[in-house]
Scaffold this active site. Structure first.
Site: not given
Length: 618
Positions: A331-332
């Site tokens: 995920d970011w």
């Protein structure tokens, strides 16, 4: 308009190929007759460490004015396009705001032309969060804009029909491909078992068997086949091993929401949709930010670090036990702190906050991650290889997976799009009609008491109507609009979802978290309306809000998740009958939610509306 092209040559045997490495000869990876696997194997051995490292990063990028390349820092992107693609050799990018379809296609082609100047012309894979929504959430989804507008996934789930989800996915695929988007950062197939969790509007509810079938339909609609092709969009299914059971419903985008818990022992149930996604060949999986607390796997305690850093989860469970062979993208923002729109957001390095950025990068790669979302730390990964923290052999494993997807998508042979066709495909009339129909049909009718000798809904013609929360044009379709509820034959009120506003950290304002109760003042005003005229409520049910007070005074209750005012008017007037069923139960009280177990679906005591509830006209 002719497509922009890299130099195209003809080999001595007559094979036409793109001269990707600029040497005037056809290398095996340039040979369109070979399989994607053969071409990937050949190209891995030709790449420099710097080129391999570039493949590991999936950075945010922005579109410049009028579909040009952005050459300065933007609101979200931290680097110019040239710095990302040329200097850092990054060729997976996540685009946020987009202009008109034609300008978006122009931008995509300019981006691919730029990539064709790199040593091996590795084409860019452009990705997007969902962008067929009514919600504008810069951390999760974008409003539809020029694309066809559909219900949120939770709204689609209310239709209880995987084929409708497949229809959406196929249409979204065509619109994505038209503007050069070839990777979807979705579907989100977490089970929404914790009612307070703010990401539920992009789930498909909490029924593991149903969500598994929806996941299959969604992935097949986007990818078209288990082997990707030139008209496919590669799906990045999230968030493995499920993001739903967050402690107290808080979200791990933020420091106060790090912990993921399984008090009901339902870890295996949350894996069910992901097993199905793997079975139908999802191209990529994204682990969530959350860190498991008190969880065991095969009798061994799982390290309490975020899933993106967790070798037991990514390699032990996902690769070795579940047999997954696709891409794993974090995920970011796992590694570095971000400041955007004037607000900070800490690195989501939960459980490894004490490690340096270099150590975090090495830990994630060695845990099994193939790619870092929202990061551009090529220098750190190069340093990790130079210091022996990550082996080049380990790089090659991921690089081959990442190249294989690009080759399967046909990007090496033709990464360009037809700029003239983009405007004809995106937002096509039949696409918009299908989305509008789904918006209307997904409404859930929970209460429909009589007004006189007939049910309140559908509305009779010729009524005087008091309206709140509906645009004037659509309100006029309901009857003669009056300003005073006491003069009305009926009142119609659309209600936004309740939540606790927060705005200290970047993205907090977009995440509806906290309370599920409506404000007492709002309830008092609604009671006043109901005291003088029958009241019809449409409640935005992006989370299981506490609807109990409405059962005391509302004549009719509808719920929706991503329906336009026009779609609501269709349902209220009977032009389209509601077909939705609740994708979760609606709790009776906040106390019942607090007493429930976060990993167990539909676990609140005496819910006011059961999972699957939904009335029909007639």
């Amino acid at each position: 308009m002719p497509k922009p092209q890299l130099q195209t040559l003809t080999a001595p045997d007559g094979t036409v190929f793109r001269d990707l490495d600029h040497d005037q000869q056809m290398a095996p990876f340039e040979d369109p007759r070979r399989s994607p696997a053969e071409r990937a194997d050949d190209l891995v051995g030709r790449l420099s460490v710097e080129e391999k490292v570039g493949l590991f990063f999936h950075d945010i990028i922005e579109v410049g004015p009028g579909g040009t390349l952005m050459e300065g820092d933007g609101a979200m992107a931290r680097s110019s396009t040239r710095e990302v693609v040329i200097d850092k050799l990054i060729n997976h990018v996540n685009v946020h705001a987009m202009p008109s379809p034609r300008e978006s296609a122009q931008w995509s082609n300019a981006l691919q032309q730029l990539a064709a100047t790199t040593p091996h012309s590795i084409p860019v894979t452009v990705s997007s969060d969902p962008r067929h929504s009514f919600s504008e959430n810069r951390g999760a989804a974008f409003a539809a804009g020029a694309m066809s507008a559909w219900p949120e996934p939770l709204g689609l789930a209310a239709l209880r029909d995987p084929e409708r989800v497949r229809e959406f996915a196929d249409i979204a695929r065509q619109e994505y491909v038209a503007v050069g988007i070839r990777s979807s950062l979705h579907p989100q197939i977490d089970l929404g078992t914790e009612p307070r969790w703010g990401r539920q509007f992009h789930t498909f509810g909490n029924d593991s068997s149903f969500v598994a079938e929806v996941a299959a339909a969604y992935i097949e609609g986007f990818q078209l086949d288990r082997e990707l092709g030139p008209t496919s969009v590669a799906t990045m299914t999230k968030h493995f091993p499920d993001g739903g059971p967050q402690l107290d419903g808080e979200d791990p985008h933020f420091p106060y929401g790090r912990e993921q818990v399984y008090p009901g022992g339902r870890f295996e149930e949350h894996l069910v949709p992901f097993r199905r996604a793997i079975e139908v060949g999802t191209s990529a999986l994204m682990p969530y930010y959350g860190m498991p607390i008190g969880l065991e796997l095969d009798g061994e305690p799982i390290e309490e670090v975020g899933f993106g850093f967790n070798r037991q989860i990514l390699t032990g469970l996902l690769r070795e036990q579940l047999g997954y062979t696709g891409v794993i993208c974090t995920d970011w923002g796992l590694v570095t702190r971000l400041v955007a729109m004037g607000k900070p957001l800490p690195a989501r390095a939960w459980g490894v906050e004490h490690l340096s950025p270099l150590e975090r990068v090495a830990k994630a790669v060695n845990a099994g991650a193939d790619q870092f979302g929202g990061e551009a730390l090529t220098g750190l990964l190069t340093q990790a290889v130079q210091q022996g923290l990550v082996s080049e052999q380990r790089l090659d494993e991921s690089v081959r997976r990442l190249l294989l997807v690009k080759l399967q998508l046909g990007l090496f042979d033709d990464p360009f799009v037809d700029e003239d066709a983009a405007g004809e495909i995106v937002g096509r009339e039949d696409f918009r009609a299908a989305g509008h129909r789904a918006q209307a049909e997904c409404l859930v009718l929970l209460r429909n008491e009589p007004i006189g000798d007939a049910p309140a809904l559908p509305l009779r013609s010729g009524l005087k109507v008091y309206v709140e929360g509906v645009a004037d044009e659509e309100a006029a379709r309901l009857g003669e609009v009056v300003a005073d509820p006491a003069e009305a034959d009926v009142a119609v009120v659309r209600l936004p979802a309740p939540f606790s506003p927060r705005d200290d950290l970047f993205l907090e304002e977009f995440f509806h978290q906290g309370t599920l109760d409506y404000r007492p003042g709002r309830l008092a005003l609604l009671r006043e309306i109901a005291a003088v005229t029958p009241l019809i409520i449409d409640a935005n049910l992006e989370r299981p809000a506490i609807l109990t007070p409405f059962t005391e005074f509302a004549t009719a209750i509808l719920t929706s998740v991503g329906a336009s005012d026009a779609a609501l008017a269709d349902v209220l007037t009977g032009a389209v009958p509601p077909q939705g069923s609740l994708p979760f139960e609606v709790p009776r009280s906040a106390a019942a939610v607090r007493a429930s177990q976060s990993d167990v679906p539909n676990d609140t005591e005496d819910p006011v509306f059961e999972h699957g509830a939904g009335l029909r006209y007639g």
